[in-house]
Design a protein around this motif. Structure first.
Motif, PDB file in Angstrom:
ATOM      1  N   ARG A  83      12.327  -4.766  -5.114  1.00 34.92           N
ATOM      2  CA  ARG A  83      11.906  -3.477  -5.697  1.00 34.92           C
ATOM      3  C   ARG A  83      10.577  -3.633  -6.433  1.00 34.92           C
ATOM      4  O   ARG A  83       9.684  -2.794  -6.297  1.00 34.92           O
ATOM      5  CB  ARG A  83      12.990  -2.950  -6.646  1.00 34.92           C
ATOM      6  N   LEU A  84      10.426  -4.689  -7.202  1.00 36.72           N
ATOM      7  CA  LEU A  84       9.166  -4.930  -7.900  1.00 36.72           C
ATOM      8  C   LEU A  84       8.028  -5.166  -6.912  1.00 36.72           C
ATOM      9  O   LEU A  84       6.907  -4.692  -7.127  1.00 36.72           O
ATOM     10  CB  LEU A  84       9.302  -6.115  -8.853  1.00 36.72           C
ATOM     11  N   GLU A  85       8.308  -5.869  -5.840  1.00 38.58           N
ATOM     12  CA  GLU A  85       7.290  -6.102  -4.808  1.00 38.58           C
ATOM     13  C   GLU A  85       6.891  -4.790  -4.151  1.00 38.58           C
ATOM     14  O   GLU A  85       5.721  -4.572  -3.846  1.00 38.58           O
ATOM     15  CB  GLU A  85       7.791  -7.104  -3.775  1.00 38.58           C
ATOM     16  N   ALA A  86       7.838  -3.881  -3.948  1.00 47.09           N
ATOM     17  CA  ALA A  86       7.533  -2.572  -3.368  1.00 47.09           C
ATOM     18  C   ALA A  86       6.652  -1.745  -4.303  1.00 47.09           C
ATOM     19  O   ALA A  86       5.844  -0.924  -3.851  1.00 47.09           O
ATOM     20  CB  ALA A  86       8.819  -1.815  -3.060  1.00 47.09           C
ATOM     21  N   LEU A  87       6.776  -1.977  -5.608  1.00 39.47           N
ATOM     22  CA  LEU A  87       5.951  -1.275  -6.590  1.00 39.47           C
ATOM     23  C   LEU A  87       4.582  -1.926  -6.772  1.00 39.47           C
ATOM     24  O   LEU A  87       3.740  -1.404  -7.497  1.00 39.47           O
ATOM     25  CB  LEU A  87       6.683  -1.218  -7.933  1.00 39.47           C
ATOM     26  N   GLY A  88       4.372  -3.077  -6.136  1.00 35.39           N
ATOM     27  CA  GLY A  88       3.069  -3.726  -6.191  1.00 35.39           C
ATOM     28  C   GLY A  88       3.012  -5.017  -6.967  1.00 35.39           C
ATOM     29  O   GLY A  88       1.973  -5.660  -7.018  1.00 35.39           O
ATOM     30  N   MET A  89       4.112  -5.423  -7.592  1.00 36.88           N
ATOM     31  CA  MET A  89       4.126  -6.677  -8.341  1.00 36.88           C
ATOM     32  C   MET A  89       4.565  -7.795  -7.404  1.00 36.88           C
ATOM     33  O   MET A  89       5.744  -8.002  -7.174  1.00 36.88           O
ATOM     34  CB  MET A  89       5.064  -6.611  -9.547  1.00 36.88           C
ATOM     35  N   THR A  90       3.585  -8.482  -6.848  1.00 38.86           N
ATOM     36  CA  THR A  90       3.848  -9.593  -5.950  1.00 38.86           C
ATOM     37  C   THR A  90       3.348 -10.881  -6.594  1.00 38.86           C
ATOM     38  O   THR A  90       2.639 -10.837  -7.596  1.00 38.86           O
ATOM     39  CB  THR A  90       3.140  -9.381  -4.603  1.00 38.86           C
ATOM     40  N   ARG A  91       3.679 -11.999  -5.996  1.00 43.99           N
ATOM     41  CA  ARG A  91       3.157 -13.271  -6.492  1.00 43.99           C
ATOM     42  C   ARG A  91       1.644 -13.259  -6.373  1.00 43.99           C
ATOM     43  O   ARG A  91       1.100 -12.733  -5.411  1.00 43.99           O
ATOM     44  CB  ARG A  91       3.752 -14.431  -5.698  1.00 43.99           C
ATOM     45  N   GLN A  92       0.967 -13.805  -7.350  1.00 43.23           N
ATOM     46  CA  GLN A  92      -0.493 -13.887  -7.431  1.00 43.23           C
ATOM     47  C   GLN A  92      -1.160 -12.548  -7.738  1.00 43.23           C
ATOM     48  O   GLN A  92      -2.378 -12.450  -7.691  1.00 43.23           O
ATOM     49  CB  GLN A  92      -1.099 -14.494  -6.154  1.00 43.23           C
ATOM     50  N   ILE A 105       0.013  -2.400 -13.163  1.00 39.54           N
ATOM     51  CA  ILE A 105       0.063  -3.165 -11.925  1.00 39.54           C
ATOM     52  C   ILE A 105      -0.626  -2.352 -10.845  1.00 39.54           C
ATOM     53  O   ILE A 105      -0.158  -1.262 -10.503  1.00 39.54           O
ATOM     54  CB  ILE A 105       1.518  -3.444 -11.494  1.00 39.54           C
ATOM     55  N   ARG A 106      -1.743  -2.856 -10.335  1.00 39.60           N
ATOM     56  CA  ARG A 106      -2.483  -2.184  -9.259  1.00 39.60           C
ATOM     57  C   ARG A 106      -2.756  -0.716  -9.564  1.00 39.60           C
ATOM     58  O   ARG A 106      -2.588   0.158  -8.724  1.00 39.60           O
ATOM     59  CB  ARG A 106      -1.752  -2.333  -7.941  1.00 39.60           C
TER      60      ARG A 106
END
Length: 77
Positions: A26-35, A53-54
């Motif tokens: 869910r966090l990755e879908a919102l734009g919080m990815t590694r790096q 975030i982004r």
């Protein structure tokens, strides 16, 4: 360091997540990815942060911020 220990007004880079798979996705879908860069806009109590975030602002609770490892963006440069 953990995101919950981040200082207001600084930018950090996400190193890793220590969350359940569903929440991590869910966090990755919102734009919080590694790096990805994360800017701390405000602190609201113990471990509760408002982050950017982004280009989008999110409030993250203590359980989440205590499970995200970050590194100071200035120290990486």
């Amino acid at each position: 360091m953990l995101l919950q220990d981040a200082q207001k007004g600084k930018t950090y880079v996400v190193e890793s997540f220590h969350l359940p798979q569903v929440l991590e996705r869910r966090l990755e879908a919102l734009g919080m990815t590694r790096q990805s860069p994360v800017s701390v806009i405000n602190r609201k109590g113990k471990g509760i942060l408002i982050v950017k975030i982004r280009g989008a602002r999110f409030a993250l609770g203590e359980n989440i911020t205590a499970s995200i490892a970050v590194q100071d963006a200035e120290a990486r440069a």
